[in-house]
Design a protein around this motif. Sequence first.
Motif, short mmCIF file in Angstrom:
data_model
loop_
_atom_site.label_atom_id
_atom_site.label_comp_id
_atom_site.label_asym_id
_atom_site.label_seq_id
_atom_site.Cartn_x
_atom_site.Cartn_y
_atom_site.Cartn_z
N ALA A 69 0.89 -1.22 0.17
CA ALA A 69 -0.16 0.21 0.10
C ALA A 69 0.94 1.17 0.06
CB ALA A 69 -0.95 0.03 1.14
N LEU A 70 1.91 1.31 0.70
CA LEU A 70 2.82 2.37 0.91
C LEU A 70 3.61 2.49 -0.51
CD1 LEU A 70 4.32 4.97 2.11
CD2 LEU A 70 5.94 3.22 3.21
N ALA A 71 3.85 1.25 -0.95
CA ALA A 71 4.89 1.50 -2.36
C ALA A 71 3.96 1.99 -3.47
CB ALA A 71 5.23 0.25 -2.58
N GLU A 72 2.57 1.91 -3.40
CA GLU A 72 1.72 2.12 -4.39
C GLU A 72 1.46 3.55 -4.36
OE1 GLU A 72 -2.02 -0.01 -4.21
OE2 GLU A 72 -1.23 -1.89 -5.01
N ALA A 73 1.42 4.10 -3.16
CA ALA A 73 1.24 5.63 -2.92
C ALA A 73 2.54 6.25 -3.35
CB ALA A 73 1.13 5.81 -1.29
N VAL A 74 3.66 5.74 -2.95
CA VAL A 74 5.06 6.52 -3.37
C VAL A 74 5.18 6.63 -4.69
CG1 VAL A 74 7.39 6.18 -3.32
CG2 VAL A 74 6.10 5.90 -1.03
N PHE A 75 4.81 5.34 -5.65
CA PHE A 75 5.50 5.24 -6.93
C PHE A 75 4.24 5.81 -7.79
CE2 PHE A 75 8.26 2.39 -4.95
CZ PHE A 75 9.64 2.88 -5.43
N GLY A 76 3.07 6.04 -7.12
CA GLY A 76 2.02 6.50 -7.95
C GLY A 76 2.28 8.10 -7.96
#
Length: 212
Positions: A69-76
């Motif tokens: 979930a954090l990686a999706e937010a960061v790389f989004g």
Amino acid sequence: MGRQRGGAEPAAAGARPLRRDAELNRRRILQAGREVFAARGLQATLNDVAHHAGLGVGTVYRKYPDKQALAEAVFGEELDEIAAMAQEARAEDDAFAALAGFLERALARAAHNRGLRELMRHGIIEGAGPARARQEITLHCEHLLARARTQGALRDGVTEADIAPIAAMIDAVMALPAEHPSELWRRYLVILLDGLRAHPHQAPLPSLGGAD
């Protein structure tokens, strides 16, 4: 009723600082995630991010239940910013120069971001944000290629399907041992871009499937 109103006001006033604190923590976590994933890659943990942010692990888990979930937010966010670069390139008159400039800027960002390069290589972070940004980047590149083709600057046979393999080749150069590995890739990007240009008497490109 007067006491009820008087009692409600401090609670409402207290809610606003709480919301501000929550938003500040969210931004701290995202910024820490960007820095940690850039330095350590996608093997970094939520504990690593919490430590880097100076926050308790529980605070991070309340915002982002797992690393995905954090990686999706960061790389989004990362990919949105790259999509904005591609959109800016569309405003330039010389489409080939715009495409070349966009690739150089995007790859320069990846050269110093291990997590972004791993994402480019393996595509293991999905989610609505990254997927939307990827699609936007693809559409902008398709537009630039179409204009470069119309302007006579693009080699016959080059398509949008060639862009991702070119990025992968540059990623491989970035991984080579060298005195200045983060800059060596620029030499090979120039060579690859020159291969995309329209030149007299160029041999036809083999098909993408490798068959004639």
